[in-house]
Design a protein around this motif. Structure first.
Motif, PDB file in Angstrom:
ATOM      1  N   ARG A 108     -22.500  80.433  51.404  1.00 44.30           N
ATOM      2  CA  ARG A 108     -23.831  80.197  50.856  1.00 44.30           C
ATOM      3  C   ARG A 108     -24.892  80.311  51.960  1.00 44.30           C
ATOM      4  O   ARG A 108     -25.965  80.887  51.758  1.00 44.30           O
ATOM      5  CB  ARG A 108     -23.877  78.821  50.194  1.00 44.30           C
ATOM      6  CG  ARG A 108     -25.171  78.548  49.421  1.00 44.30           C
ATOM      7  CD  ARG A 108     -25.015  77.378  48.458  1.00 44.30           C
ATOM      8  NE  ARG A 108     -24.474  76.195  49.099  1.00 44.30           N
ATOM      9  CZ  ARG A 108     -23.262  75.696  48.848  1.00 44.30           C
ATOM     10  NH1 ARG A 108     -22.462  76.296  47.983  1.00 44.30           N
ATOM     11  NH2 ARG A 108     -22.825  74.607  49.473  1.00 44.30           N
ATOM     12  N   ALA A 109     -24.601  79.765  53.138  1.00 42.52           N
ATOM     13  CA  ALA A 109     -25.555  79.829  54.244  1.00 42.52           C
ATOM     14  C   ALA A 109     -25.803  81.280  54.672  1.00 42.52           C
ATOM     15  O   ALA A 109     -26.945  81.693  54.916  1.00 42.52           O
ATOM     16  CB  ALA A 109     -25.037  79.013  55.429  1.00 42.52           C
ATOM     17  N   ALA A 140     -25.442  83.943  52.830  1.00 43.17           N
ATOM     18  CA  ALA A 140     -26.166  84.637  51.772  1.00 43.17           C
ATOM     19  C   ALA A 140     -27.641  84.245  51.758  1.00 43.17           C
ATOM     20  O   ALA A 140     -28.532  85.093  51.616  1.00 43.17           O
ATOM     21  CB  ALA A 140     -25.522  84.340  50.425  1.00 43.17           C
ATOM     22  N   ASP A 141     -27.916  82.935  51.910  1.00 46.92           N
ATOM     23  CA  ASP A 141     -29.300  82.461  51.841  1.00 46.92           C
ATOM     24  C   ASP A 141     -30.126  82.924  53.039  1.00 46.92           C
ATOM     25  O   ASP A 141     -31.286  83.317  52.894  1.00 46.92           O
ATOM     26  CB  ASP A 141     -29.322  80.931  51.759  1.00 46.92           C
ATOM     27  CG  ASP A 141     -28.770  80.423  50.433  1.00 46.92           C
ATOM     28  OD1 ASP A 141     -28.452  79.217  50.355  1.00 46.92           O
ATOM     29  OD2 ASP A 141     -28.645  81.234  49.482  1.00 46.92           O
ATOM     30  N   GLU A 142     -29.536  82.846  54.221  1.00 48.85           N
ATOM     31  CA  GLU A 142     -30.299  83.111  55.439  1.00 48.85           C
ATOM     32  C   GLU A 142     -30.289  84.584  55.842  1.00 48.85           C
ATOM     33  O   GLU A 142     -31.297  85.123  56.313  1.00 48.85           O
ATOM     34  CB  GLU A 142     -29.743  82.274  56.604  1.00 48.85           C
ATOM     35  CG  GLU A 142     -29.882  80.774  56.410  1.00 48.85           C
ATOM     36  CD  GLU A 142     -31.333  80.328  56.428  1.00 48.85           C
ATOM     37  OE1 GLU A 142     -31.668  79.366  55.729  1.00 48.85           O
ATOM     38  OE2 GLU A 142     -32.133  80.970  57.146  1.00 48.85           O
ATOM     39  N   GLU A 188     -28.538  87.183  53.883  1.00 48.51           N
ATOM     40  CA  GLU A 188     -28.171  88.069  52.773  1.00 48.51           C
ATOM     41  C   GLU A 188     -26.903  88.862  53.098  1.00 48.51           C
ATOM     42  O   GLU A 188     -26.793  90.055  52.864  1.00 48.51           O
ATOM     43  CB  GLU A 188     -29.318  89.026  52.445  1.00 48.51           C
ATOM     44  CG  GLU A 188     -30.572  88.311  51.965  1.00 48.51           C
ATOM     45  CD  GLU A 188     -31.697  89.269  51.562  1.00 48.51           C
ATOM     46  OE1 GLU A 188     -32.681  88.795  51.012  1.00 48.51           O
ATOM     47  OE2 GLU A 188     -31.547  90.482  51.792  1.00 48.51           O
TER      48      GLU A 188
END
Length: 967
Positions: free
Chosen positions: A220-221, A223-225, A227
């Motif tokens: 998740r980190a 992907a969020d930060e 991509e």
């Protein structure tokens, strides 16, 4: 300041006296201290400090501010901070700077880990990491250009944590390491390696749910930060954690835990991060069974890379990791046969000796059957060829195979190939640093860089050198570097116990099978040029191109030869020394004959090339088979072969047996160098050619090459040296009765007199040259000399006489089919017309000159034509074309490597930009012109300097606007 001083960069910048912090001043002052400590025990230039503190926008007072900060720092640290032009030197002992202590502890920890002393390694890693007080340079990192240094220190810290955790896990301290990893992952959520270690540790402890949660948090980190998706290793670990605990479905095998045969991984793997990541990806992802082949020359570190990658993905293969050394690179030992290798693998997997098939196909089928349902990694190290590897490849999708070989093994179907090359200079120095210690490397940084370049970036050679230095504390790096200066001792020095660079190369050499390959290898070693083509190889061997190509292919496959671009073959520096040793198998006469065949090959093609490029000049007419389809192909060949041609002249000049070819090749290259510049190579070639002519006692050739060398110096505006060479050549030509040599020397002396403003002397030299050439009946040279007389009269202001001679020169050049000479005469006519204000007439002559000259053309002459076209367009009111032609003149003079001509063209362009209303651009070009005029020692530098002052002052008066009538 009294007391023992220590310094810190692993956190806020710090000075301590007897372990008590001391105020280090305001931020900029602390930043100066940081800059000096980052270059401890070396001179740090003031400009470098300014760049670190202020980056691209320093204040005008930057240097004075640095001086003030240094003065204040001296009050704190005393004489250890001293002036050392062009800057300052901060003397710091190894134990006085935390960065040095960290490096030393890290080096010791890695050495202990590599020796199997895991407890000691863990303690040393912990001591190293405890030195950190926070982010590196925390209080000055935001200033100027410290970012690179901060990033490097930060990366060192993270690497140390990774290695510390690996050692802790090897010791079985999973709970302790998990606590460390939890903190690291929280602090660095995007550092994927920490997440891999965390998921793997949780999985090992049976905490599968937490492992899945940890994987999801990292995913998740990312992907969020960023991509991004997790890398293949972390992705596979996440999959394993998400699966229910497996039941035992393995085929019958040995009792107990899974077989884990991987050798220990070297602690000092440097510069292989991308290759390592590529291997991890290839071994952990994709449909079917991963099959990877790592290839590269001897000593490049294939095995070290493969073993490190295998360790990093080992947890993805819970049924074990098998390792077989196939001995395709072991001196004095035959490669392991496929049947023997299969027998070893089957015995390891629990097959009884009596049950192992004696047929390769049957044994291979048995291996595939045993491994069909297993998740197992097979490392096949030092493979000899594809035939040795194929029977060992499993078929089960759960397995993976990692192969290393000196050969590319391109005939192994379905493999992912990774070609490993030598280290670049920075990584090579870093490897040496880890082997020898940061303190010794930093103390001799320049020597370290020179040493790794001498070793060609080959990891095996660097490891041997590093081990020898580490074992001899009384040696400096310069000691070993001095021992390696003698190329006859280099390979002798690069040995340690039973490990030697020479024996590593020897295995590849002894495995050659093509009958011509060993001989070609030795002969290429005798050639001083950087590379050879297939045609050159054929000349060396005295065989057809097809046979040479087969031998070259085998040498490339054996990694004794590189093919960096198609049809260009090069030797690594150390392999070249080994090849020269092999060449001793040939007699001296055989080696000389091979070199002469190569020189003949170069000479024939050079003559044909310049005849195509510059028809009607002194180039000899083409005879024999044509080597090039057109002038473009000829120029392309000359450009590509220039380094080899230069090396060939220098090498041939050193021996009486090859000196004649060297003289002729140097003479033939004149027309290429005059056309394209490359003045450094030009001078090297002519100096070698002169030495060869002197060796042969050929005074005519000597005088001719003295003329050619003088023209090269003329290109550099070194007129005194050019004049001296021409007068010496003229004396020789007179003494031997060589009219052509005298005419050439007088012609060039006329050019030099013209540059010096001595126009009557210039015309007189040209006239004397013309009389000699008329006596020789050389119409082409007469045309050139008539054009030069016209130029001299133009410079002297005798315009009508100039026009008459230039027209005569153009007519005579046209009759003698000399387009370059005709174009020069038309260019001179254009210049005269410009001086008379007849700009339309000038444009007519100049455009005809460009059309006659064609492309490619002598770049210096082209630059002159373009410059005159610019002047004619400007006079005719065509501002846009004028500027464009002026720009083209600069480009042509730059391509010709004619510095003075480039300066003249830049000055012209600057003035035209002023006329067009672009004062900033004009000033920029004038400054460039000033720099070049100054570099070549031209008196025009003073004129441009005065012009710049006047124009700058005028701009300041008008507030940067173009004043009316400026230009």
């Amino acid at each position: 300041m009294s007391g023992r001083l220590t310094f810190g960069l692993l956190g806020p910048v710090q000075i301590c006296a007897d372990d008590q912090p001391v105020p280090a001043g305001p931020p900029r002052q602390r930043a100066v201290l940081a800059a000096l400590l980052l270059h401890a025990n070396r001179a740090t230039a003031v400009d470098d400090i300014v760049d670190l503190l202020w980056g691209d926008e320093p204040p005008r007072t930057a240097r004075k501010n640095v001086q003030l900060y240094v003065w204040r720092l001296r009050q704190l640290v005393g004489d250890r901070l001293a002036s050392d032009p062009p800057g300052y030197r901060m003397t710091v002992g190894p134990a006085e700077l935390d960065v040095s202590r960290f490096d030393a502890l890290l080096e010791s920890a890695r050495a202990a880990a590599g020796s199997g002393l895991s407890e000691k390694a863990a303690t040393l890693y912990r001591c190293a990491l405890d030195l950190w007080r926070g982010d590196p340079l925390a209080d000055v990192a935001c200033l100027g250009s410290f970012g690179v240094n901060v990033a490097w220190l930060h990366r060192q810290r993270l690497t140390a944590y990774e290695e510390y955790v690996d050692v802790g896990l090897d010791l079985g301290r999973h709970h302790e390491m998990l606590a460390v990893l939890d903190e690291l992952v929280a602090r660095y959520p995007l550092h994927e390696r920490f997440a891999e270690q965390q998921v793997m540790t949780l999985h090992h402890l049976g905490r599968r749910g937490e492992a899945v949660d940890a994987y999801r948090r990292c995913r998740r980190a990312l992907a969020d930060e960023l991509e991004l998706e997790p890398g293949p290793v972390l992705h596979r670990l996440g999959e394993l954690a998400a699966k229910p605990a497996p039941t035992d479905t393995r085929a019958p095998g040995p009792a107990g835990t899974a077989t884990r045969q991987l050798p220990h991984t070297v602690p000092t793997l440097v510069g292989r991060e991308r290759a390592l990541a590529a291997l991890r990806d290839a071994l952990s992802t994709g449909p079917g069974m991963p099959l990877c082949v790592v290839s590269g020359p001897a000593g490049v570190g294939k095995s070290a890379l493969a073993v490190r990658a295998a360790h990093q993905v080992a947890d993805s293969f819970p049924d074990g990791q098998l390792y077989v050394d196939l001995r395709g690179a072991t001196a004095g030992v035959f490669p392991v046969s496929p049947l023997d290798a299969l027998g070893r693998l089957l015995r390891t997997l629990g097959v009884a000796e009596t049950a192992i098939p004696v047929d390769v196909a049957e044994a291979s089928a048995t291996l595939r059957s045993l491994l069909a349902d297993r998740r197992l990694l097979l490392v096949l190290d030092n493979a000899y060829d594809a035939g040795q590897v194929r029977p060992l490849i499993p078929a089960g999708a759960g397995c993976a195979v990692l192969v290393t070989s000196r050969r590319s093994l391109s005939d192994v179907d379905g493999a992912t190939h990774l070609a490993l090359d030598v280290l670049d200079d920075a990584d090579a120095v870093e490897l040496l640093r880890r082997l020898v210690g940061a303190t010794r490397i930093d103390a001799e940084a320049d020597t370290a860089a020179r040493l790794v370049r001498r070793l060609g970036g080959l990891p095996l050679a660097i490891r041997i050198a590093g081990a020898r230095l580490a074992a001899r504390a009384n040696w400096t790096l310069a000691t070993l570097d001095d021992r390696l200066r003698d190329e006859h001792r280099v390979l002798h020095e690069l040995r340690l116990g039973d490990v030697a660079v020479r024996s590593s190369f020897l295995v590849s050499y002894q495995h050659l099978t093509h009958p011509l390959a060993p001989r070609l290898f030795g002969l290429i070693g005798t050639v001083d040029g950087p590379d050879v083509t297939c045609a050159v190889a054929a000349a060396l061997l005295d065989v057809d191109v097809s046979s040479a190509l087969d031998a070259l292919d085998e040498l490339v496959d054996a990694r004794l030869l590189d093919e960096p671009v198609a049809n260009r073959y090069a030797l690594h520096d150390l392999i070249r020394l080994f090849a020269r040793e092999r060449a001793e198998d040939e007699t001296g006469a055989q080696r000389t004959a091979a070199l002469n065949r190569m020189l003949t090959h170069y000479l024939e093609r050079t003559r044909h090339a310049v005849a195509l490029l510059r028809p009607g000049t002194r180039a000899a007419p083409i005879s024999g088979p044509a080597h090039f389809v057109d002038a473009d192909a000829a120029l392309e060949w000359l450009i590509a072969e220039r380094p080899n041609l230069v090396a060939a002249v220098v090498q041939s000049a050193a021996s009486a047996a090859t000196a004649r070819a060297g003289v002729e090749l140097a003479d033939s290259l004149f027309l290429f160098f005059e056309m394209r510049g490359h003045v450094g190579d030009w001078i090297t070639v002519d100096q070698a050619g002169i030495a060869a002519a002197e060796r042969l006692g050929d005074r005519v050739a000597q005088a001719g090459l003295l003329h050619d060398l003088a023209v090269a110096y003329f290109h550099l505006h070194r007129t005194e040296e050019a004049t001296r060479l021409l007068r010496r050549g003229l004396e020789i030509s007179r003494a031997v009765g060589d009219d052509e040599g005298q005419a050439r020397a007088l012609n060039q002396l006329g050019v030099l007199h013209g540059m010096a403003g001595e126009y009557e002397e210039s015309a007189e030299c040209f006239m004397r040259s013309l009389r000699l050439r008329q006596r020789l009946g050389d119409l082409r040279s007469c045309a050139a000399t008539k054009g030069n007389i016209g130029m001299a009269y133009r410079l002297a202001g005798r315009y009508e006489e100039s026009i008459r001679h230039c027209r005569a020169a153009a007519r005579l050049a046209r009759r003698s089919a000399a387009p370059e000479i005709e174009a020069n005469a038309l260019g001179n006519l254009g210049e005269v017309q410009c001086l008379l204000g007849r700009y339309r007439s000038a444009l007519h002559y100049l455009r005809r000159g460009l059309a006659v000259a064609g492309v490619p053309v002598n770049e210096r002459n082209r630059g002159s034509l373009m410059g005159t076209l610019a002047e004619a367009c400007l006079g005719d009111g065509q501002f846009g074309p004028a500027v464009r032609y002026a720009e083209l003149a600069v480009e042509a003079m730059r391509r010709a490597d004619f510095r003075h001509g480039e300066a003249v063209a830049l000055r012209r362009l600057g003035r035209m930009l002023f006329r067009r209303g672009d004062p900033a651009g004009g000033i920029q070009q004038l400054r460039l012109a000033l720099a070049l005029f100054t570099e070549v020692g031209s008196a025009e530098a003073d004129e441009v300097r005065a012009e710049l002052r006047a124009r700058t002052a005028r701009l300041e008066v008008h507030g940067g606007r173009r004043p009316a009538g400026a230009g």
